[in-house]
Design a protein around this motif. Structure first.
Motif, mmCIF file in Angstrom:
data_model
loop_
_atom_site.group_PDB
_atom_site.id
_atom_site.type_symbol
_atom_site.label_atom_id
_atom_site.label_comp_id
_atom_site.label_asym_id
_atom_site.label_seq_id
_atom_site.Cartn_x
_atom_site.Cartn_y
_atom_site.Cartn_z
ATOM 1 N N ILE A 178 0.841 -1.152 -0.041
ATOM 2 C CA ILE A 178 0.004 0.262 -0.023
ATOM 3 C C ILE A 178 1.206 1.392 0.048
ATOM 4 O O ILE A 178 0.563 2.158 -0.642
ATOM 5 C CB ILE A 178 -0.847 -0.126 1.041
ATOM 6 C CG1 ILE A 178 -2.029 -1.249 1.062
ATOM 7 C CG2 ILE A 178 -1.616 1.352 1.351
ATOM 8 C CD1 ILE A 178 -2.787 -1.414 2.332
ATOM 9 N N VAL A 179 1.975 1.270 0.792
ATOM 10 C CA VAL A 179 2.691 2.294 0.664
ATOM 11 C C VAL A 179 3.339 2.732 -0.346
ATOM 12 O O VAL A 179 3.539 3.803 -0.982
ATOM 13 C CB VAL A 179 3.733 2.050 2.067
ATOM 14 C CG1 VAL A 179 4.836 3.412 1.946
ATOM 15 C CG2 VAL A 179 2.946 2.388 3.466
ATOM 16 N N GLU A 180 3.965 1.652 -0.974
ATOM 17 C CA GLU A 180 4.732 1.568 -2.198
ATOM 18 C C GLU A 180 4.006 2.286 -3.288
ATOM 19 O O GLU A 180 4.212 2.784 -3.999
ATOM 20 C CB GLU A 180 5.378 0.361 -2.530
ATOM 21 C CG GLU A 180 6.572 -0.221 -1.729
ATOM 22 C CD GLU A 180 7.020 -1.531 -2.070
ATOM 23 O OE1 GLU A 180 6.204 -2.351 -2.706
ATOM 24 O OE2 GLU A 180 8.180 -1.901 -2.076
ATOM 25 N N GLU A 181 2.605 1.909 -3.298
ATOM 26 C CA GLU A 181 1.656 2.275 -4.290
ATOM 27 C C GLU A 181 1.250 3.538 -4.353
ATOM 28 O O GLU A 181 1.265 4.399 -5.206
ATOM 29 C CB GLU A 181 0.255 1.556 -4.364
ATOM 30 C CG GLU A 181 0.295 -0.024 -4.771
ATOM 31 C CD GLU A 181 -0.710 -0.841 -4.646
ATOM 32 O OE1 GLU A 181 -1.872 -0.175 -4.550
ATOM 33 O OE2 GLU A 181 -0.615 -2.007 -5.102
ATOM 34 N N THR A 182 1.257 4.264 -3.186
ATOM 35 C CA THR A 182 0.892 5.528 -2.674
ATOM 36 C C THR A 182 2.168 6.326 -3.176
ATOM 37 O O THR A 182 2.053 7.469 -3.797
ATOM 38 C CB THR A 182 0.639 5.653 -1.262
ATOM 39 O OG1 THR A 182 -0.488 4.913 -0.719
ATOM 40 C CG2 THR A 182 0.428 7.262 -0.985
ATOM 41 N N LEU A 183 3.324 5.811 -2.834
ATOM 42 C CA LEU A 183 4.600 6.550 -3.272
ATOM 43 C C LEU A 183 4.816 6.827 -4.605
ATOM 44 O O LEU A 183 5.183 7.850 -5.415
ATOM 45 C CB LEU A 183 5.759 6.057 -2.637
ATOM 46 C CG LEU A 183 5.927 6.183 -1.196
ATOM 47 C CD1 LEU A 183 7.206 5.445 -0.612
ATOM 48 C CD2 LEU A 183 6.053 7.518 -0.726
ATOM 49 N N GLU A 184 4.468 5.608 -5.381
ATOM 50 C CA GLU A 184 4.559 5.529 -6.967
ATOM 51 C C GLU A 184 3.385 6.749 -7.548
ATOM 52 O O GLU A 184 3.774 7.358 -8.304
ATOM 53 C CB GLU A 184 3.877 4.173 -7.261
ATOM 54 C CG GLU A 184 4.973 3.364 -7.320
ATOM 55 C CD GLU A 184 4.762 2.027 -7.788
ATOM 56 O OE1 GLU A 184 3.681 1.550 -8.227
ATOM 57 O OE2 GLU A 184 5.482 1.067 -7.403
ATOM 58 N N GLU A 185 2.109 6.710 -6.859
ATOM 59 C CA GLU A 185 1.161 7.830 -7.244
ATOM 60 C C GLU A 185 1.662 9.387 -7.166
ATOM 61 O O GLU A 185 1.500 10.080 -8.016
ATOM 62 C CB GLU A 185 0.098 7.407 -6.561
ATOM 63 C CG GLU A 185 -0.932 6.394 -7.081
ATOM 64 C CD GLU A 185 -1.950 6.235 -6.203
ATOM 65 O OE1 GLU A 185 -2.531 6.859 -5.443
ATOM 66 O OE2 GLU A 185 -2.847 4.925 -6.322
ATOM 67 N N TRP A 186 2.492 9.481 -5.852
ATOM 68 C CA TRP A 186 2.873 10.766 -5.638
ATOM 69 C C TRP A 186 3.845 11.135 -6.578
ATOM 70 O O TRP A 186 4.222 12.274 -7.037
ATOM 71 C CB TRP A 186 3.650 10.989 -4.215
ATOM 72 C CG TRP A 186 2.125 10.990 -3.402
ATOM 73 C CD1 TRP A 186 0.924 11.155 -3.545
ATOM 74 C CD2 TRP A 186 2.241 10.950 -1.743
ATOM 75 N NE1 TRP A 186 0.255 11.411 -2.386
ATOM 76 C CE2 TRP A 186 1.021 11.131 -1.329
ATOM 77 C CE3 TRP A 186 3.457 10.998 -0.959
ATOM 78 C CZ2 TRP A 186 0.760 11.210 0.098
ATOM 79 C CZ3 TRP A 186 3.024 11.137 0.432
ATOM 80 C CH2 TRP A 186 1.761 11.177 0.709
ATOM 81 N N ALA A 187 4.882 10.234 -6.984
ATOM 82 C CA ALA A 187 6.026 10.291 -8.063
ATOM 83 C C ALA A 187 5.540 10.669 -9.081
ATOM 84 O O ALA A 187 6.336 11.398 -9.889
ATOM 85 C CB ALA A 187 6.858 9.350 -7.881
ATOM 86 N N ASP A 188 4.381 10.068 -9.762
ATOM 87 C CA ASP A 188 3.856 10.407 -10.864
ATOM 88 C C ASP A 188 3.044 11.566 -11.212
ATOM 89 O O ASP A 188 2.723 12.038 -12.206
ATOM 90 C CB ASP A 188 2.937 9.143 -11.470
ATOM 91 C CG ASP A 188 3.800 8.009 -11.468
ATOM 92 O OD1 ASP A 188 4.885 8.184 -11.756
ATOM 93 O OD2 ASP A 188 2.947 6.851 -11.645
ATOM 94 N N SER A 189 2.487 12.240 -9.925
ATOM 95 C CA SER A 189 1.906 13.525 -9.979
ATOM 96 C C SER A 189 2.505 14.713 -10.405
ATOM 97 O O SER A 189 3.738 14.645 -10.027
ATOM 98 C CB SER A 189 0.886 13.638 -8.991
ATOM 99 O OG SER A 189 1.762 13.870 -7.787
ATOM 100 N N PRO A 190 2.018 15.589 -11.047
ATOM 101 C CA PRO A 190 3.063 16.821 -11.517
ATOM 102 C C PRO A 190 3.416 17.537 -10.323
ATOM 103 O O PRO A 190 3.018 17.594 -9.494
ATOM 104 C CB PRO A 190 2.039 17.726 -12.276
ATOM 105 C CG PRO A 190 0.626 16.968 -12.285
ATOM 106 C CD PRO A 190 0.803 15.830 -11.507
#
Length: 42
Positions: free
Chosen positions: A30-42
């Motif tokens: 869950i944490v990894e998925e959240t971090l990936e989403e934040w990294a992909d956002s502008p």
């Protein structure tokens, strides 16, 4: 008072419902998925 209140993109649940119990690998995923989403956002 309502059972839950929607604030921005976060939902606060105040009805005292059941809490989920996550095992360590699930928490990590869950944490990894959240971090990936934040990294992909502008």
């Amino acid at each position: 008072m309502p059972k839950h209140v929607l604030m921005s993109d976060y939902e606060i649940i105040t009805d005292g419902g059941r809490r989920r119990r996550w095992k360590a690998p699930e928490k990590l995923r869950i944490v990894e998925e959240t971090l990936e989403e934040w990294a992909d956002s502008p």
